[in-house]
Write a protein that holds these residues in place. Structure first.
Motif, short mmCIF file in Angstrom:
data_model
loop_
_atom_site.label_atom_id
_atom_site.label_comp_id
_atom_site.label_asym_id
_atom_site.label_seq_id
_atom_site.Cartn_x
_atom_site.Cartn_y
_atom_site.Cartn_z
N PRO A 199 -1.52 1.97 -5.14
CA PRO A 199 -1.50 0.62 -5.69
C PRO A 199 -2.57 -0.26 -5.04
O PRO A 199 -3.01 0.00 -3.91
CB PRO A 199 -0.11 0.10 -5.34
CG PRO A 199 0.32 0.90 -4.17
CD PRO A 199 -0.40 2.22 -4.26
N SER A 200 -3.01 -1.27 -5.78
CA SER A 200 -3.98 -2.21 -5.23
C SER A 200 -3.66 -3.61 -5.74
O SER A 200 -3.00 -3.78 -6.77
CB SER A 200 -5.41 -1.82 -5.62
OG SER A 200 -5.55 -1.83 -7.03
N LEU A 201 -4.11 -4.59 -5.01
CA LEU A 201 -3.97 -5.99 -5.41
C LEU A 201 -5.16 -6.73 -4.82
O LEU A 201 -5.40 -6.67 -3.60
CB LEU A 201 -2.66 -6.58 -4.86
CG LEU A 201 -2.49 -8.10 -5.00
CD1 LEU A 201 -2.45 -8.50 -6.46
CD2 LEU A 201 -1.23 -8.56 -4.29
N ASN A 202 -5.96 -7.36 -5.68
CA ASN A 202 -7.05 -8.18 -5.17
C ASN A 202 -7.27 -9.38 -6.08
O ASN A 202 -6.80 -9.41 -7.21
CB ASN A 202 -8.33 -7.36 -4.92
CG ASN A 202 -8.96 -6.83 -6.19
OD1 ASN A 202 -9.19 -7.58 -7.14
ND2 ASN A 202 -9.25 -5.54 -6.21
N GLU A 203 -7.98 -10.37 -5.57
CA GLU A 203 -8.16 -11.62 -6.28
C GLU A 203 -8.97 -11.47 -7.56
O GLU A 203 -8.79 -12.21 -8.52
CB GLU A 203 -8.84 -12.65 -5.37
CG GLU A 203 -7.97 -13.06 -4.21
CD GLU A 203 -8.68 -13.98 -3.24
OE1 GLU A 203 -9.90 -14.22 -3.40
OE2 GLU A 203 -8.03 -14.45 -2.31
N GLU A 204 -9.88 -10.52 -7.60
CA GLU A 204 -10.75 -10.35 -8.76
C GLU A 204 -10.08 -9.60 -9.90
O GLU A 204 -10.22 -9.96 -11.06
CB GLU A 204 -12.03 -9.61 -8.34
CG GLU A 204 -13.01 -9.41 -9.48
CD GLU A 204 -14.25 -8.64 -9.05
OE1 GLU A 204 -15.04 -8.30 -9.94
OE2 GLU A 204 -14.43 -8.36 -7.85
N LYS A 205 -9.32 -8.55 -9.57
CA LYS A 205 -8.78 -7.67 -10.62
C LYS A 205 -7.27 -7.74 -10.76
O LYS A 205 -6.71 -7.13 -11.66
CB LYS A 205 -9.18 -6.23 -10.34
CG LYS A 205 -10.67 -5.98 -10.39
CD LYS A 205 -10.99 -4.54 -10.09
CE LYS A 205 -12.47 -4.29 -10.08
NZ LYS A 205 -12.77 -2.90 -9.76
N GLY A 206 -6.57 -8.41 -9.87
CA GLY A 206 -5.11 -8.45 -9.92
C GLY A 206 -4.50 -7.15 -9.44
O GLY A 206 -5.07 -6.46 -8.59
N HIS A 207 -3.34 -6.80 -9.99
CA HIS A 207 -2.67 -5.56 -9.62
C HIS A 207 -3.32 -4.38 -10.32
O HIS A 207 -3.72 -4.47 -11.48
CB HIS A 207 -1.19 -5.59 -10.03
CG HIS A 207 -0.34 -6.43 -9.14
ND1 HIS A 207 0.22 -5.95 -7.99
CD2 HIS A 207 0.03 -7.73 -9.24
CE1 HIS A 207 0.91 -6.90 -7.41
NE2 HIS A 207 0.81 -8.01 -8.15
N GLY A 208 -3.39 -3.27 -9.62
CA GLY A 208 -3.89 -2.03 -10.20
C GLY A 208 -3.09 -0.87 -9.64
O GLY A 208 -2.46 -0.97 -8.59
N LEU A 209 -3.10 0.23 -10.34
CA LEU A 209 -2.45 1.45 -9.87
C LEU A 209 -3.36 2.61 -10.21
O LEU A 209 -3.54 2.95 -11.39
CB LEU A 209 -1.08 1.63 -10.55
CG LEU A 209 -0.22 2.78 -10.03
CD1 LEU A 209 0.21 2.51 -8.58
CD2 LEU A 209 1.01 2.97 -10.90
N THR A 210 -3.99 3.18 -9.19
CA THR A 210 -4.81 4.37 -9.40
C THR A 210 -3.89 5.58 -9.35
O THR A 210 -3.15 5.77 -8.38
CB THR A 210 -5.91 4.48 -8.33
OG1 THR A 210 -6.75 3.32 -8.43
CG2 THR A 210 -6.75 5.73 -8.53
#
Length: 170
Positions: free
Chosen positions: A134-145
């Motif tokens: 999982p990822s969370l950043n200001e540019e892309k929001g939540h993500g799940l690779t």
């Protein structure tokens, strides 16, 4: 071969998953994992072990390269709670919040990648080990690779199948 008839598989794609059936059968029901982040879906191969035998004097007398592995990776933008539940890595609490329990999927999954263009070639891998990041950043929001380690089925005797799309994705 007439190159004017080649239909390219790049651009938008749809990724679907389901639980692998008995005897490595592809999942009977597949579910769309959601919106894929641009340019993140990638099928790559990795080299296998190399076996070498040397004779007296250091001469190479035998060499064999074993099969490596295939890995498919993709990133889902703003993954749904249902995706976490489907993968078996999350549960919904009584308060309605998602409880993330693991980053390793404890079951084998089938993955299908369907390219956008009618007549393009997609793949379906009936047996994969799956892990997520999982990822969370200001540019892309939540993500799940999601990483699918494609396993060669000993029952079906193949890694994956290629198919030609019958209709274009909308």
């Amino acid at each position: 071969m007439d190159k004017s008839n080649i239909i390219m598989s790049w651009s938008k794609c749809k990724v679907e998953i389901g639980e692998t059936g008995a005897n490595d059968a592809p999942a009977e029901e597949l579910s769309d994992i959601g919106t894929i982040e641009g340019k993140t879906t990638d099928l790559a191969s990795e080299s296998g072990n190399t076996l070498e035998i040397y004779g007296s004097g250091g001469e190479l007398v035998g060499y064999e390269e074993q099969n490596g592995k295939f890995v498919l990776k993709t990133t889902v933008i703003e993954p749904s709670d249902d995706l976490y539940v489907m993968l078996g890595i999350g549960t919904k609490g009584e308060d309605g919040l998602l409880n993330v329990k693991s980053h390793v999927v404890g079951k084998e999954m089938t993955v299908k990648v369907t390219p956008k263009n009618k007549g393009a070639r997609g793949i379906i891998a009936p047996k994969c080990s799956v892990s997520v990041s999982p990822s969370l950043n200001e540019e892309k929001g939540h993500g799940l690779t999601i990483t699918f380690g494609i396993l060669k089925s000993t029952v079906l005797d193949y890694w994956y199948q290629k198919f030609t799309t019958k209709t274009a994705l909308e």
